[in-house]
Design a protein around this motif. Sequence first.
Motif, PDB file in Angstrom:
ATOM      1  N   UNK A   1      42.160  40.938  39.504  1.00 27.43           N
ATOM      2  CA  UNK A   1      42.812  39.654  39.299  1.00 27.43           C
ATOM      3  C   UNK A   1      41.723  38.608  39.103  1.00 27.43           C
ATOM      4  N   UNK A   2      42.121  37.418  38.667  1.00 27.70           N
ATOM      5  CA  UNK A   2      41.063  36.447  38.358  1.00 27.70           C
ATOM      6  C   UNK A   2      40.438  35.918  39.652  1.00 27.70           C
ATOM      7  N   UNK A   3      39.201  35.481  39.532  1.00 27.91           N
ATOM      8  CA  UNK A   3      38.507  34.911  40.699  1.00 27.91           C
ATOM      9  C   UNK A   3      39.282  33.714  41.246  1.00 27.91           C
TER      10      UNK A   3
ATOM     11  N   UNK B   1      39.787  27.632  33.045  1.00 29.15           N
ATOM     12  CA  UNK B   1      38.875  27.586  31.897  1.00 29.15           C
ATOM     13  C   UNK B   1      37.418  27.613  32.352  1.00 29.15           C
ATOM     14  N   UNK B   2      37.213  27.754  33.647  1.00 31.96           N
ATOM     15  CA  UNK B   2      35.851  27.835  34.193  1.00 31.96           C
ATOM     16  C   UNK B   2      35.671  29.228  34.817  1.00 31.96           C
ATOM     17  N   UNK B   3      34.829  29.307  35.853  1.00 32.36           N
ATOM     18  CA  UNK B   3      34.574  30.621  36.462  1.00 32.36           C
ATOM     19  C   UNK B   3      35.858  31.274  36.981  1.00 32.36           C
ATOM     20  N   UNK B   4      36.791  30.434  37.430  1.00 30.18           N
ATOM     21  CA  UNK B   4      38.033  30.951  38.017  1.00 30.18           C
ATOM     22  C   UNK B   4      38.802  31.853  37.085  1.00 30.18           C
ATOM     23  N   UNK B   5      38.744  31.588  35.776  1.00 32.16           N
ATOM     24  CA  UNK B   5      39.478  32.419  34.819  1.00 32.16           C
ATOM     25  C   UNK B   5      38.612  33.488  34.182  1.00 32.16           C
ATOM     26  N   UNK B   6      37.317  33.185  34.024  1.00 32.63           N
ATOM     27  CA  UNK B   6      36.422  34.140  33.334  1.00 32.63           C
ATOM     28  C   UNK B   6      36.068  35.320  34.237  1.00 32.63           C
ATOM     29  N   UNK B   7      35.928  35.040  35.527  1.00 32.51           N
ATOM     30  CA  UNK B   7      35.498  36.097  36.445  1.00 32.51           C
ATOM     31  C   UNK B   7      36.704  36.832  37.012  1.00 32.51           C
ATOM     32  N   UNK B   8      36.537  38.135  37.230  1.00 35.09           N
ATOM     33  CA  UNK B   8      37.609  38.980  37.775  1.00 35.09           C
ATOM     34  C   UNK B   8      37.128  39.600  39.088  1.00 35.09           C
ATOM     35  N   UNK B   9      38.108  39.961  39.902  1.00 37.93           N
ATOM     36  CA  UNK B   9      37.792  40.554  41.215  1.00 37.93           C
ATOM     37  C   UNK B   9      38.553  41.863  41.357  1.00 37.93           C
ATOM     38  N   UNK B  10      37.838  42.877  41.827  1.00 34.36           N
ATOM     39  CA  UNK B  10      38.457  44.161  42.165  1.00 34.36           C
ATOM     40  C   UNK B  10      38.066  44.487  43.601  1.00 34.36           C
ATOM     41  N   UNK B  11      39.023  45.001  44.384  1.00 33.28           N
ATOM     42  CA  UNK B  11      38.680  45.505  45.721  1.00 33.28           C
ATOM     43  C   UNK B  11      38.911  47.008  45.748  1.00 33.28           C
ATOM     44  N   UNK B  12      37.998  47.720  46.393  1.00 29.30           N
ATOM     45  CA  UNK B  12      38.134  49.167  46.581  1.00 29.30           C
ATOM     46  C   UNK B  12      38.235  49.392  48.078  1.00 29.30           C
ATOM     47  N   UNK B  13      39.263  50.117  48.509  1.00 25.64           N
ATOM     48  CA  UNK B  13      39.408  50.358  49.948  1.00 25.64           C
ATOM     49  C   UNK B  13      39.775  51.821  50.192  1.00 25.64           C
ATOM     50  N   UNK B  14      39.775  52.162  51.478  1.00 29.79           N
ATOM     51  CA  UNK B  14      40.310  53.455  51.890  1.00 29.79           C
ATOM     52  C   UNK B  14      41.792  53.487  51.554  1.00 29.79           C
ATOM     53  N   UNK B  15      42.316  54.660  51.237  1.00 30.07           N
ATOM     54  CA  UNK B  15      43.728  54.766  50.824  1.00 30.07           C
ATOM     55  C   UNK B  15      44.695  54.328  51.927  1.00 30.07           C
ATOM     56  N   UNK B  16      44.285  54.467  53.198  1.00 33.49           N
ATOM     57  CA  UNK B  16      45.192  54.132  54.305  1.00 33.49           C
ATOM     58  C   UNK B  16      45.350  52.632  54.518  1.00 33.49           C
ATOM     59  N   UNK B  17      44.489  51.830  53.917  1.00 34.72           N
ATOM     60  CA  UNK B  17      44.608  50.381  54.105  1.00 34.72           C
ATOM     61  C   UNK B  17      45.760  49.903  53.224  1.00 34.72           C
ATOM     62  N   UNK B  18      46.885  49.506  53.861  1.00 31.36           N
ATOM     63  CA  UNK B  18      48.048  49.232  53.020  1.00 31.36           C
ATOM     64  C   UNK B  18      48.181  47.756  52.644  1.00 31.36           C
ATOM     65  N   UNK B  19      47.225  46.953  53.063  1.00 28.78           N
ATOM     66  CA  UNK B  19      47.202  45.575  52.580  1.00 28.78           C
ATOM     67  C   UNK B  19      45.773  45.048  52.696  1.00 28.78           C
ATOM     68  N   UNK B  20      45.424  44.166  51.802  1.00 30.61           N
ATOM     69  CA  UNK B  20      44.093  43.582  51.845  1.00 30.61           C
ATOM     70  C   UNK B  20      44.204  42.140  51.347  1.00 30.61           C
ATOM     71  N   UNK B  21      43.467  41.220  51.978  1.00 33.59           N
ATOM     72  CA  UNK B  21      43.626  39.797  51.641  1.00 33.59           C
ATOM     73  C   UNK B  21      43.221  39.531  50.194  1.00 33.59           C
ATOM     74  N   UNK B  22      43.957  38.626  49.560  1.00 27.68           N
ATOM     75  CA  UNK B  22      43.584  38.179  48.217  1.00 27.68           C
ATOM     76  C   UNK B  22      44.280  38.887  47.080  1.00 27.68           C
ATOM     77  N   UNK B  23      45.062  39.916  47.369  1.00 25.69           N
ATOM     78  CA  UNK B  23      45.685  40.693  46.295  1.00 25.69           C
ATOM     79  C   UNK B  23      47.201  40.766  46.433  1.00 25.69           C
ATOM     80  N   UNK B  24      47.764  39.925  47.336  1.00 24.35           N
ATOM     81  CA  UNK B  24      49.218  39.960  47.507  1.00 24.35           C
ATOM     82  C   UNK B  24      49.887  39.426  46.249  1.00 24.35           C
TER      83      UNK B  24
END
Length: 386
Positions: free
Chosen positions: A322-324, A363-386
């Motif tokens: 998702x975007x930064x 139109x600045x870093x917020x849209x140009x940059x993307x974020x990916x999180x990698x977690x253990x499969x058992x983590x069923x929620x992680x902040x920032x990706x709801x």
Amino acid sequence: MSSGADGETSSLGAARTLAEHLARRIRALGPLTVETYMTEVLTNPRHGYYVTQQPFGQNGDFITAPEVSQMFGELIGAWMADTWTRMGRPSGVHMVEIGPGRGVLMRDLLRAASTVQGFRDAATVHLVDVSPALQLVQRRALAESGWNIRWHTSFADVPSRGPLLMIANELFDALPIRQFVRTRAGWCERLIDVAPRGAQSEDGPGDALRFVLTRGPSPASALIPASVRETAPLESVAEVSPASISLATAIGARVAVEGGGALIIDYGNTEFGARDTLQAVLRHQSHPVLDAPGTADICAHVDFAMVAQAAHAAGARVWGPRTQGEFLRTIGIAERATVLSRVATPEQRDEITAALNRLVGSHAMGGLFKVVALTHRDLDDVAGFQ
Ligand SMILES: C[S@@+](CC[C@H](N)C(=O)[O-])C[C@H]1O[C@@H](n2cnc3c(N)ncnc32)[C@H](O)[C@@H]1O
């Protein structure tokens, strides 16, 4: 990644500039892949960009998010502490940053993370950087952090047992790519050769470089995703970063086996596609990619689809991209800006607002940059990706 460069330097004799070194190497051993060229430009032990230059800030070549505002590192620290809490507050955690630049992100991150009870006792800090010069800058920046910090030159050197909490901001764009061009004969690889003497300018250094193609289709083009390989029009340029795939695989495998969460933040594409994104930047301006190698930053857009696919195949759960801007808003950057503004002077308040807009603006870093999180499969929620 720069293994062999030392040996080549000594066997070819000491060169005054990287251009001279590369020209000698090409004359002796043949044209370079873009991957080898990027590796040499960024990390050649004698002439590499990250070894010899001071790239950061207004007086450097570029500004990264942690250099824009302390809020960025603080929120990454809060994300790590929150992920640790969701994991059940384990001990023996390795908190890792790959490519820490001047250590600004880690300094702000540790200050925020220190406020979470028990976290400091549970974690040791590992900084991974190929640049001895930047490692020195990081040591100075973090000398008074009070945390136990260890430095490495490769992610493979981080202790392999124990959960991982990791951040890599603007690292993957510096990992080398290979480029392929679709011709009537098939996908040929783009290489870098020395320009013939007649084609070089008379006042030039005598070692001008130019792009060429392999004589015929390259077997390495099998690395291009089939959807791109089979459908891209003639003259298309496709990029693949084996170094990014292997690092994403290693991080994904690590969180899948030992637990934890990793954030990868960079500018790039979220879907497979054929595009030429190789670029050089000098003093905040675009710079010709083959001119004066080693004096300008060189990078390419991150292929988040490939990074996500590699980490998923290694067993990790992938969140985003998702975007930064969306990510930082969801984890509370506006609230943090409000808190900082309460104790700020009017000028500082303006700076906080400008930084916020830059970090989250679409139109600045917020849209140009993307974020990916990698977690253990058992983590069923992680902040920032709801
Ligand atoms: C663009 S800077 C980003 C710095 C920092 N993350 C920030 O946001 O300010 C890239 C950093 O990655 C490091 N680096 C480049 N290639 C690397 C590699 N293969 N492994 C580890 N670090 C690398 C550079 O030395 C530099 O510290």
